[in-house]
Motif scaffolding. Structure first.
Motif, PDB file in Angstrom:
ATOM      1  N   VAL A  82      50.629  40.455  51.005  1.00 10.97           N
ATOM      2  CA  VAL A  82      51.713  40.657  49.831  1.00 10.97           C
ATOM      3  C   VAL A  82      50.101  40.662  49.118  1.00 10.97           C
ATOM      4  CG1 VAL A  82      52.667  40.719  47.446  1.00 10.97           C
ATOM      5  CG2 VAL A  82      53.489  40.858  49.969  1.00 10.97           C
ATOM      6  N   MET A  83      49.223  40.867  48.246  1.00 13.11           N
ATOM      7  CA  MET A  83      48.674  40.201  47.213  1.00 13.11           C
ATOM      8  C   MET A  83      48.838  39.945  45.953  1.00 13.11           C
ATOM      9  SD  MET A  83      44.798  41.397  46.829  1.00 13.11           S
ATOM     10  CE  MET A  83      44.686  43.555  46.614  1.00 13.11           C
ATOM     11  N   ILE A  84      48.816  39.085  45.299  1.00 12.54           N
ATOM     12  CA  ILE A  84      49.641  38.740  43.446  1.00 12.54           C
ATOM     13  C   ILE A  84      48.040  38.847  42.767  1.00 12.54           C
ATOM     14  CG2 ILE A  84      50.271  37.089  42.244  1.00 12.54           C
ATOM     15  CD1 ILE A  84      51.668  36.679  44.597  1.00 12.54           C
ATOM     16  N   THR A  85      48.126  39.766  42.098  1.00  6.69           N
ATOM     17  CA  THR A  85      47.070  39.915  41.889  1.00  6.69           C
ATOM     18  C   THR A  85      46.962  40.046  39.991  1.00  6.69           C
ATOM     19  OG1 THR A  85      47.616  42.624  40.947  1.00  6.69           O
ATOM     20  CG2 THR A  85      45.861  41.877  42.895  1.00  6.69           C
ATOM     21  N   GLN A  86      45.719  40.625  39.201  1.00  7.24           N
ATOM     22  CA  GLN A  86      46.362  40.607  37.413  1.00  7.24           C
ATOM     23  C   GLN A  86      44.853  41.257  37.201  1.00  7.24           C
ATOM     24  OE1 GLN A  86      45.932  36.478  36.132  1.00  7.24           O
ATOM     25  NE2 GLN A  86      43.985  36.910  35.376  1.00  7.24           N
ATOM     26  N   ASP A  87      45.136  41.762  35.875  1.00  2.00           N
ATOM     27  CA  ASP A  87      44.162  43.489  35.492  1.00  2.00           C
ATOM     28  C   ASP A  87      43.037  42.572  35.543  1.00  2.00           C
ATOM     29  OD1 ASP A  87      45.851  45.315  35.049  1.00  2.00           O
ATOM     30  OD2 ASP A  87      46.293  44.887  32.741  1.00  2.00           O
ATOM     31  N   ASN A  88      41.240  43.226  35.274  1.00  2.67           N
ATOM     32  CA  ASN A  88      40.478  42.873  35.461  1.00  2.67           C
ATOM     33  C   ASN A  88      40.116  40.942  36.440  1.00  2.67           C
ATOM     34  OD1 ASN A  88      40.499  44.859  32.755  1.00  2.67           O
ATOM     35  ND2 ASN A  88      40.986  43.255  31.756  1.00  2.67           N
ATOM     36  N   CYS A  89      40.245  41.439  37.164  1.00  5.37           N
ATOM     37  CA  CYS A  89      40.192  40.399  38.672  1.00  5.37           C
ATOM     38  C   CYS A  89      39.080  41.146  39.223  1.00  5.37           C
ATOM     39  CB  CYS A  89      41.667  40.290  38.784  1.00  5.37           C
ATOM     40  SG  CYS A  89      40.987  39.108  40.616  1.00  5.37           S
ATOM     41  N   LYS A  90      37.921  40.588  39.504  1.00  3.49           N
ATOM     42  CA  LYS A  90      36.769  41.801  40.421  1.00  3.49           C
ATOM     43  C   LYS A  90      37.426  40.944  41.569  1.00  3.49           C
ATOM     44  CE  LYS A  90      33.427  38.003  39.787  1.00  3.49           C
ATOM     45  NZ  LYS A  90      31.733  38.204  39.315  1.00  3.49           N
ATOM     46  N   PHE A  91      37.642  39.839  41.359  1.00  4.61           N
ATOM     47  CA  PHE A  91      38.184  39.452  43.894  1.00  4.61           C
ATOM     48  C   PHE A  91      39.851  39.745  44.206  1.00  4.61           C
ATOM     49  CE2 PHE A  91      34.902  35.769  41.860  1.00  4.61           C
ATOM     50  CZ  PHE A  91      34.385  36.284  42.763  1.00  4.61           C
ATOM     51  N   CYS A  92      39.920  40.147  42.786  1.00  4.81           N
ATOM     52  CA  CYS A  92      41.370  40.882  43.666  1.00  4.81           C
ATOM     53  C   CYS A  92      40.711  42.619  43.942  1.00  4.81           C
ATOM     54  CB  CYS A  92      42.737  41.330  42.131  1.00  4.81           C
ATOM     55  SG  CYS A  92      42.582  39.579  41.572  1.00  4.81           S
ATOM     56  N   LYS A  93      39.853  42.827  43.130  1.00  2.50           N
ATOM     57  CA  LYS A  93      39.347  44.325  43.814  1.00  2.50           C
ATOM     58  C   LYS A  93      38.570  44.560  44.820  1.00  2.50           C
ATOM     59  CE  LYS A  93      39.633  46.433  38.646  1.00  2.50           C
ATOM     60  NZ  LYS A  93      38.048  46.515  37.950  1.00  2.50           N
ATOM     61  N   LYS A  94      38.219  43.360  44.842  1.00  2.39           N
ATOM     62  CA  LYS A  94      37.123  42.930  46.415  1.00  2.39           C
ATOM     63  C   LYS A  94      37.723  43.258  47.541  1.00  2.39           C
ATOM     64  CE  LYS A  94      32.976  41.567  44.767  1.00  2.39           C
ATOM     65  NZ  LYS A  94      31.548  40.217  44.941  1.00  2.39           N
ATOM     66  N   ALA A  95      39.082  42.334  47.459  1.00  2.10           N
ATOM     67  CA  ALA A  95      40.150  41.967  48.070  1.00  2.10           C
ATOM     68  C   ALA A  95      40.784  43.062  48.810  1.00  2.10           C
ATOM     69  CB  ALA A  95      41.225  40.792  47.542  1.00  2.10           C
ATOM     70  N   GLY A  96      41.296  44.329  48.158  1.00  2.00           N
ATOM     71  CA  GLY A  96      41.662  45.296  47.910  1.00  2.00           C
ATOM     72  C   GLY A  96      40.685  46.461  49.281  1.00  2.00           C
ATOM     73  N   LYS A  97      39.503  46.279  47.975  1.00  5.91           N
ATOM     74  CA  LYS A  97      38.942  47.018  49.380  1.00  5.91           C
ATOM     75  C   LYS A  97      38.423  46.529  50.503  1.00  5.91           C
ATOM     76  CE  LYS A  97      36.256  48.868  45.251  1.00  5.91           C
ATOM     77  NZ  LYS A  97      34.912  48.511  44.327  1.00  5.91           N
ATOM     78  N   LEU A  98      38.893  45.401  50.503  1.00  6.44           N
ATOM     79  CA  LEU A  98      38.006  44.437  52.050  1.00  6.44           C
ATOM     80  C   LEU A  98      39.747  44.916  52.775  1.00  6.44           C
ATOM     81  CD1 LEU A  98      36.473  43.168  54.347  1.00  6.44           C
ATOM     82  CD2 LEU A  98      37.807  41.042  52.592  1.00  6.44           C
ATOM     83  N   LEU A  99      41.239  45.242  52.522  1.00  2.90           N
ATOM     84  CA  LEU A  99      42.680  45.249  53.204  1.00  2.90           C
ATOM     85  C   LEU A  99      42.067  46.365  53.816  1.00  2.90           C
ATOM     86  CD1 LEU A  99      44.093  43.164  51.266  1.00  2.90           C
ATOM     87  CD2 LEU A  99      43.254  42.691  53.500  1.00  2.90           C
ATOM     88  N   THR A 100      41.993  47.163  52.347  1.00  2.00           N
ATOM     89  CA  THR A 100      41.126  49.135  53.132  1.00  2.00           C
ATOM     90  C   THR A 100      40.452  49.522  54.346  1.00  2.00           C
ATOM     91  OG1 THR A 100      42.204  49.154  50.485  1.00  2.00           O
ATOM     92  CG2 THR A 100      41.276  50.756  51.995  1.00  2.00           C
ATOM     93  N   SER A 101      39.650  48.289  53.723  1.00  2.00           N
ATOM     94  CA  SER A 101      37.969  49.600  54.900  1.00  2.00           C
ATOM     95  C   SER A 101      38.900  48.245  56.511  1.00  2.00           C
ATOM     96  CB  SER A 101      37.291  48.497  54.026  1.00  2.00           C
ATOM     97  OG  SER A 101      36.995  47.146  54.761  1.00  2.00           O
ATOM     98  N   LYS A 102      39.894  47.955  56.422  1.00  2.00           N
ATOM     99  CA  LYS A 102      40.112  47.214  58.265  1.00  2.00           C
ATOM    100  C   LYS A 102      41.244  47.586  58.169  1.00  2.00           C
ATOM    101  CE  LYS A 102      37.108  43.692  58.349  1.00  2.00           C
ATOM    102  NZ  LYS A 102      36.211  44.129  59.255  1.00  2.00           N
ATOM    103  N   ALA A 103      41.929  49.030  57.536  1.00  2.00           N
ATOM    104  CA  ALA A 103      42.837  49.824  57.917  1.00  2.00           C
ATOM    105  C   ALA A 103      44.552  48.572  57.667  1.00  2.00           C
ATOM    106  CB  ALA A 103      42.492  50.321  58.648  1.00  2.00           C
TER     107      ALA A 103
END
Length: 77
Positions: free
Chosen positions: A5-26
Protein backbone atom coordinates in the motif's frame (compact mmCIF):
# COMPACT_ATOMS: atom_id res chain seq x y z
CA UNK A 1 6.82 -8.03 -1.04
CA UNK A 2 3.11 -8.63 -0.69
CA UNK A 3 0.07 -6.46 0.03
CA UNK A 4 1.84 -3.21 -0.83
CA UNK A 5 0.00 0.00 0.00
CA UNK A 6 1.41 3.36 -1.02
CA UNK A 7 0.01 6.53 0.49
CA UNK A 8 0.48 9.45 -1.88
CA UNK A 9 -0.74 12.94 -2.65
CA UNK A 10 -1.04 15.05 -5.77
CA UNK A 11 2.07 16.63 -7.31
CA UNK A 12 4.48 14.32 -5.48
CA UNK A 13 7.35 13.43 -7.79
CA UNK A 14 8.66 10.74 -5.44
CA UNK A 15 5.20 9.13 -5.34
CA UNK A 16 5.27 8.91 -9.12
CA UNK A 17 8.80 7.48 -9.07
CA UNK A 18 7.81 4.88 -6.48
CA UNK A 19 4.81 3.84 -8.58
CA UNK A 20 6.97 3.48 -11.66
CA UNK A 21 9.53 1.43 -9.73
CA UNK A 22 6.89 -0.93 -8.35
CA UNK A 23 5.37 -1.32 -11.80
CA UNK A 24 8.78 -1.99 -13.38
CA UNK A 25 9.30 -4.81 -10.88
CA UNK A 26 5.83 -6.22 -11.70
CA UNK A 27 4.65 -5.70 -8.12
CA UNK A 28 0.98 -5.10 -7.50
CA UNK A 29 0.15 -2.27 -5.14
CA UNK A 30 -2.74 -0.20 -3.90
CA UNK A 31 -2.56 3.58 -3.84
CA UNK A 32 -4.35 5.82 -1.36
CA UNK A 33 -4.15 9.44 -2.48
CA UNK A 34 -4.61 11.82 0.43
CA UNK A 35 -5.46 14.62 -2.02
CA UNK A 36 -8.49 12.73 -3.37
CA UNK A 37 -10.40 12.57 -0.13
CA UNK A 38 -12.30 14.98 2.02
CA UNK A 39 -12.82 13.66 5.54
CA UNK A 40 -12.59 9.88 5.16
CA UNK A 41 -8.79 9.87 5.40
CA UNK A 42 -8.53 12.23 8.37
CA UNK A 43 -7.88 9.16 10.53
CA UNK A 44 -5.16 8.08 8.11
CA UNK A 45 -3.55 11.52 8.20
CA UNK A 46 -3.64 11.45 12.00
CA UNK A 47 -2.11 7.97 11.99
CA UNK A 48 0.75 9.13 9.77
CA UNK A 49 1.47 12.16 11.95
CA UNK A 50 1.33 10.26 15.23
CA UNK A 51 3.56 7.54 13.76
CA UNK A 52 6.21 10.11 12.89
CA UNK A 53 5.69 9.69 9.15
CA UNK A 54 6.04 13.19 7.74
CA UNK A 55 6.38 12.67 4.01
CA UNK A 56 4.81 10.76 1.16
CA UNK A 57 5.03 8.34 -0.35
CA UNK A 58 4.53 6.25 2.75
CA UNK A 59 4.93 2.66 1.62
CA UNK A 60 3.72 -0.35 3.58
CA UNK A 61 4.05 -4.08 2.91
CA UNK A 62 1.86 -6.48 4.89
CA UNK A 63 1.07 -3.60 7.25
CA UNK A 64 4.73 -2.86 8.01
CA UNK A 65 6.07 0.59 7.18
CA UNK A 66 8.94 0.30 4.69
CA UNK A 67 9.67 3.99 4.26
CA UNK A 68 9.50 6.28 1.27
CA UNK A 69 10.87 6.16 -2.25
CA UNK A 70 14.54 6.00 -1.22
CA UNK A 71 13.97 3.04 1.11
CA UNK A 72 11.86 1.28 -1.51
CA UNK A 73 14.54 1.78 -4.14
CA UNK A 74 17.16 0.36 -1.77
CA UNK A 75 15.09 -2.77 -1.22
CA UNK A 76 14.29 -3.38 -4.88
CA UNK A 77 17.51 -2.51 -6.70
Amino acid sequence: MDNIVMITQDNCKFCKKAGKLLTSKALDYTTINLSDTLDPNQDLKLFLRTSGIKTVPAIFSQGVYLGGYTELKGRLL
